[in-house]
Write a protein that holds these residues in place. Structure first.
Motif, PDB file in Angstrom:
ATOM      1  N   TYR A   1       0.922  -1.083   0.026  1.00 13.14           N
ATOM      2  CA  TYR A   1       0.069   0.013   0.007  1.00 13.14           C
ATOM      3  C   TYR A   1       0.836   1.347  -0.075  1.00 13.14           C
ATOM      4  N   GLN A   2       0.540   2.487  -0.513  1.00 10.92           N
ATOM      5  CA  GLN A   2       1.278   3.676  -0.483  1.00 10.92           C
ATOM      6  C   GLN A   2       1.802   3.857   0.964  1.00 10.92           C
ATOM      7  N   GLY A   3       2.968   4.224   1.175  1.00 14.91           N
ATOM      8  CA  GLY A   3       3.506   4.201   2.397  1.00 14.91           C
ATOM      9  C   GLY A   3       4.253   3.180   3.029  1.00 14.91           C
ATOM     10  N   TYR A   4       4.124   1.788   2.303  1.00 16.51           N
ATOM     11  CA  TYR A   4       4.708   0.741   2.841  1.00 16.51           C
ATOM     12  C   TYR A   4       5.947   0.574   2.470  1.00 16.51           C
ATOM     13  N   SER A   5       6.901   0.176   3.437  1.00 20.81           N
ATOM     14  CA  SER A   5       8.290  -0.028   3.197  1.00 20.81           C
ATOM     15  C   SER A   5       8.460  -1.468   3.058  1.00 20.81           C
ATOM     16  N   ILE A   6       9.025  -1.620   1.760  1.00 18.90           N
ATOM     17  CA  ILE A   6       9.290  -3.320   1.418  1.00 18.90           C
ATOM     18  C   ILE A   6      10.663  -3.767   2.236  1.00 18.90           C
ATOM     19  N   PRO A   7      10.423  -4.703   3.043  1.00 11.80           N
ATOM     20  CA  PRO A   7      11.624  -4.976   3.717  1.00 11.80           C
ATOM     21  C   PRO A   7      12.682  -5.797   2.903  1.00 11.80           C
ATOM     22  N   PRO A   8      14.003  -5.822   3.359  1.00 16.80           N
ATOM     23  CA  PRO A   8      14.949  -6.480   2.271  1.00 16.80           C
ATOM     24  C   PRO A   8      15.244  -7.873   2.609  1.00 16.80           C
ATOM     25  N   TYR A   9      14.560  -8.520   3.523  1.00 16.24           N
ATOM     26  CA  TYR A   9      14.813  -9.759   3.922  1.00 16.24           C
ATOM     27  C   TYR A   9      14.142 -10.796   3.263  1.00 16.24           C
ATOM     28  N   TYR A  10      13.097 -10.570   2.530  1.00 12.86           N
ATOM     29  CA  TYR A  10      12.135 -11.557   2.002  1.00 12.86           C
ATOM     30  C   TYR A  10      12.028 -11.590   0.118  1.00 12.86           C
ATOM     31  N   ASP A  11      11.399 -12.492  -0.162  1.00 14.70           N
ATOM     32  CA  ASP A  11      11.169 -12.326  -1.606  1.00 14.70           C
ATOM     33  C   ASP A  11      10.856 -10.959  -2.290  1.00 14.70           C
ATOM     34  N   SER A  12      11.258 -10.799  -3.363  1.00 10.30           N
ATOM     35  CA  SER A  12      11.010  -9.416  -4.108  1.00 10.30           C
ATOM     36  C   SER A  12       9.712  -9.333  -4.647  1.00 10.30           C
ATOM     37  N   MET A  13       8.704 -10.291  -4.634  1.00  8.32           N
ATOM     38  CA  MET A  13       7.655 -10.106  -5.328  1.00  8.32           C
ATOM     39  C   MET A  13       6.440  -9.092  -4.490  1.00  8.32           C
ATOM     40  N   ILE A  14       5.754  -8.253  -5.336  1.00 12.24           N
ATOM     41  CA  ILE A  14       5.090  -7.399  -4.392  1.00 12.24           C
ATOM     42  C   ILE A  14       3.661  -7.410  -5.074  1.00 12.24           C
ATOM     43  N   ALA A  15       3.592  -8.168  -6.198  1.00 10.41           N
ATOM     44  CA  ALA A  15       2.010  -8.043  -6.591  1.00 10.41           C
ATOM     45  C   ALA A  15       1.844  -9.061  -7.686  1.00 10.41           C
ATOM     46  N   LYS A  16       0.626  -9.351  -8.064  1.00  7.84           N
ATOM     47  CA  LYS A  16       0.414 -10.316  -9.115  1.00  7.84           C
ATOM     48  C   LYS A  16      -0.654  -9.684  -9.817  1.00  7.84           C
ATOM     49  N   ILE A  17      -0.468  -9.275 -11.387  1.00  9.00           N
ATOM     50  CA  ILE A  17      -1.431  -8.758 -11.965  1.00  9.00           C
ATOM     51  C   ILE A  17      -2.105 -10.339 -12.736  1.00  9.00           C
ATOM     52  N   ILE A  18      -3.470 -10.350 -12.720  1.00  6.83           N
ATOM     53  CA  ILE A  18      -3.919 -11.448 -13.374  1.00  6.83           C
ATOM     54  C   ILE A  18      -5.176 -10.998 -14.088  1.00  6.83           C
ATOM     55  N   VAL A  19      -5.261 -11.454 -15.264  1.00  2.00           N
ATOM     56  CA  VAL A  19      -6.208 -10.959 -16.153  1.00  2.00           C
ATOM     57  C   VAL A  19      -6.951 -12.337 -16.766  1.00  2.00           C
ATOM     58  N   HIS A  20      -8.249 -12.157 -17.289  1.00  2.00           N
ATOM     59  CA  HIS A  20      -9.005 -13.177 -17.919  1.00  2.00           C
ATOM     60  C   HIS A  20      -9.913 -12.598 -19.072  1.00  2.00           C
ATOM     61  N   GLY A  21      -9.688 -13.311 -20.184  1.00  2.00           N
ATOM     62  CA  GLY A  21     -10.498 -12.834 -21.483  1.00  2.00           C
ATOM     63  C   GLY A  21     -10.974 -13.809 -22.186  1.00  2.00           C
ATOM     64  N   GLU A  22     -11.966 -13.626 -23.170  1.00  2.00           N
ATOM     65  CA  GLU A  22     -12.584 -14.595 -23.913  1.00  2.00           C
ATOM     66  C   GLU A  22     -11.648 -15.408 -24.667  1.00  2.00           C
ATOM     67  N   ASN A  23     -10.649 -15.010 -25.143  1.00  2.00           N
ATOM     68  CA  ASN A  23      -9.670 -15.793 -25.697  1.00  2.00           C
ATOM     69  C   ASN A  23      -8.227 -15.074 -25.325  1.00  2.00           C
ATOM     70  N   ARG A  24      -7.084 -15.671 -25.915  1.00  2.00           N
ATOM     71  CA  ARG A  24      -5.755 -15.307 -25.509  1.00  2.00           C
ATOM     72  C   ARG A  24      -5.539 -13.757 -26.122  1.00  2.00           C
ATOM     73  N   PHE A  25      -5.869 -13.707 -27.121  1.00  2.00           N
ATOM     74  CA  PHE A  25      -5.729 -11.972 -27.542  1.00  2.00           C
ATOM     75  C   PHE A  25      -6.058 -11.057 -26.641  1.00  2.00           C
ATOM     76  N   ASP A  26      -7.644 -11.366 -26.201  1.00  2.00           N
ATOM     77  CA  ASP A  26      -8.351 -10.448 -25.201  1.00  2.00           C
ATOM     78  C   ASP A  26      -7.665 -10.358 -24.149  1.00  2.00           C
ATOM     79  N   ALA A  27      -7.092 -11.597 -23.535  1.00  2.00           N
ATOM     80  CA  ALA A  27      -6.403 -11.349 -22.337  1.00  2.00           C
ATOM     81  C   ALA A  27      -4.939 -10.609 -22.324  1.00  2.00           C
ATOM     82  N   LEU A  28      -4.381 -10.909 -23.516  1.00  2.00           N
ATOM     83  CA  LEU A  28      -2.894 -10.123 -23.690  1.00  2.00           C
ATOM     84  C   LEU A  28      -3.186  -8.662 -23.667  1.00  2.00           C
ATOM     85  N   MET A  29      -4.290  -8.214 -24.602  1.00  7.37           N
ATOM     86  CA  MET A  29      -4.733  -6.632 -24.530  1.00  7.37           C
ATOM     87  C   MET A  29      -5.178  -6.236 -23.356  1.00  7.37           C
ATOM     88  N   LYS A  30      -5.563  -7.011 -22.380  1.00 10.11           N
ATOM     89  CA  LYS A  30      -6.184  -6.447 -21.067  1.00 10.11           C
ATOM     90  C   LYS A  30      -5.042  -6.527 -20.161  1.00 10.11           C
TER      91      LYS A  30
END
Length: 456
Positions: free
Chosen positions: A375-404
């Motif tokens: 969240y805004q103002g949150y400090s990411i600590p240096p001790y753990y994995d660097s992943m902070i978010a996952k963006i996941i999309v779903h479309g009617e087909n692959r092209f739709d998902a890519l564009m999304k």
């Protein structure tokens, strides 16, 4: 159903589990290290308890501290998420001994499938195709040379007790094997306390395909289709999608049936993933390993099947039967996940901890989900994995998902730390990725060399 659940994890997966539990009417307990006092999972949970200092070994990996927190708060079950204690058979067994339900398979099954040598032997018995390789553990470089001579180069050295890309080396030529073996074995010993290795023939080019399975305590096991996880950097997944463009209905059924057979062979219970390598030229696929936990990329499967895997995990652990059969599982549309990390692609993806000064997460529209604990103002600590978010999309087909996904990444704003958002945007816009024409070597051998040139 459980009344109280402890989450033995941190970050976005802890938040994900807390949300699922709340929707099931279960109160939650968060555990946190001293470095995570201000983390979102501690805020969202009904209770939060500190279990030790910043170092994982003294907090999130401290089995006694986690179990003590469960006992003190009266938690009836523990969800381990992924990483940390999620595939620790000793911890699963300790939970059982303390009459606390571990949300995952038993320690015995974990040992069977967590040890890659045992897993390979079980798969041979279950008539699941395996990659040609050593029949058991290899302890010396001399033994490794003998096996490699039999199966032919190139070979892949893998830590018997390994995971997360540790203790893995690809060896192209005989003269490089001894040094690679010693290096990988030492890395495995440091990471897992076990330096034993095994060898497999390299299947190249290949697709990394994994099949999600769910099994209840009544012997019912189903698969939820496949995920293509071929876009990897140093054996770490970067982007995942479901279904795979390389797989048609016939091959999907074959791989799904093999995954179910594999799970039934070991009496598997709860969520798990069977990982395969697919040789696109021959259409042959080979068992690699089983992950005995929920995966980072589980949301793409949730999108295409409509099944909430984390909720089902909790229900299975509470003794409920699966509410669906294999015939009920339908793959609808296409889903893609991009992992957003606090890392610098210009400096070999070095971690970039620090304070997030501005944050805008993409939203709006059907088929867009963001799993995050920042969240805004949150400090990411240096001790753990660097992943902070996952963006996941779903479309009617692959092209739709890519564009999304392109739209979502364009909207995403994170200031204060360096991230890989631009890198992910470039990857999702690449002509080969758009065409679905990639394998496990693509990112390291084709995309990154050109990408780094462009950055110079």
């Amino acid at each position: 159903m459980f009344k109280k659940l402890l989450i033995a994890n941190r970050g976005e997966i802890a938040v994900r589990i807390i949300r699922a539990a709340r929707e099931l009417g279960i109160s939650t307990v968060a555990v946190y290290s001293e470095a995570d006092k201000e983390s979102l999972h501690t805020i969202l949970a009904d209770e939060a308890i500190c279990i030790g200092p910043a170092k994982s070994a003294e907090s999130y990996l401290n089995m006694n501290a986690v179990l003590s927190a469960a006992i003190v708060t009266g938690a009836e079950a523990i969800h381990p998420g992924f990483g940390f204690l999620s595939e620790n058979s000793k911890f699963a067994t300790m939970c059982e001994e303390m009459h606390i339900k571990f949300i995952g398979p038993s320690g015995e099954v974990m040992d069977k499938m967590g040890d890659k040598i045992n897993a390979r032997a079980e798969m041979v018995k279950a008539k699941v195709p395996v990659i040609p390789g050593s029949d058991g553990e290899v302890f010396t470089s001399e033994e490794a040379l003998e096996v490699a001579e039999k199966i032919g180069y190139p070979v892949m050295l893998k830590a018997s007790a390994g995971g997360g890309g540790k203790g893995i080396r690809k060896v192209e030529h005989k003269e490089d094997l001894t040094a690679a073996f010693e290096s990988a074995s030492q890395e495995a010993l440091a990471a897992f306390g076990n330096g034993a290795m095994y060898l497999e023939k390299v299947i190249y080019p290949a697709r990394h395909i994994e099949v999600q399975i769910l099994g209840d305590s009544f012997g019912n096991i189903v698969h939820l289709g496949e995920r293509d996880c071929s876009l990897q950097r140093n054996n770490q997944k970067v982007l995942e999608e479901s279904p795979s463009v390389a797989i048609g209905a016939t091959l999907r059924k074959k791989m799904g049936d093999a995954a179910v057979r594999a799970a039934k062979a070991v009496g598997y219970e709860n969520a798990g993933t069977i990982e395969f390598l697919l040789d696109e030229k021959s259409g042959n696929f080979y068992f690699m390993e089983m992950n005995t936990r929920v995966q980072v990329e589980h949301p793409v499967t949730e999108f295409v099947t409509g099944i909430d895997i984390v909720k089902v995990q909790i229900k299975i652990a509470a003794g409920e039967a699966l509410e669906f059969t294999q015939d009920d599982i339908k793959i609808r549309g296409h889903a893609i996940e991009c992992r957003i990390n606090a890392e610098n692609p210009k400096f070999n993806f070095a971690p970039s901890p620090g304070k997030i000064t501005e944050l805008y997460l993409p939203s709006g529209g059907v088929g867009l989900r963001v799993d995050s604990a920042v969240y805004q103002g949150y400090s990411i600590p240096p001790y753990y994995d660097s992943m902070i978010a996952k963006i996941i999309v779903h479309g009617e087909n692959r092209f739709d998902a890519l564009m999304k996904m392109q739209r979502a990444l364009y909207e995403l704003e994170i200031e204060g730390v360096v991230t890989n958002v631009g890198f992910q945007m470039d990857l999702i816009s690449d002509q080969y990725v758009i065409a679905g024409d990639y394998d496990t070597a693509f990112l390291m051998e084709t995309f990154l060399p050109n990408y780094n040139k462009d950055e110079e």
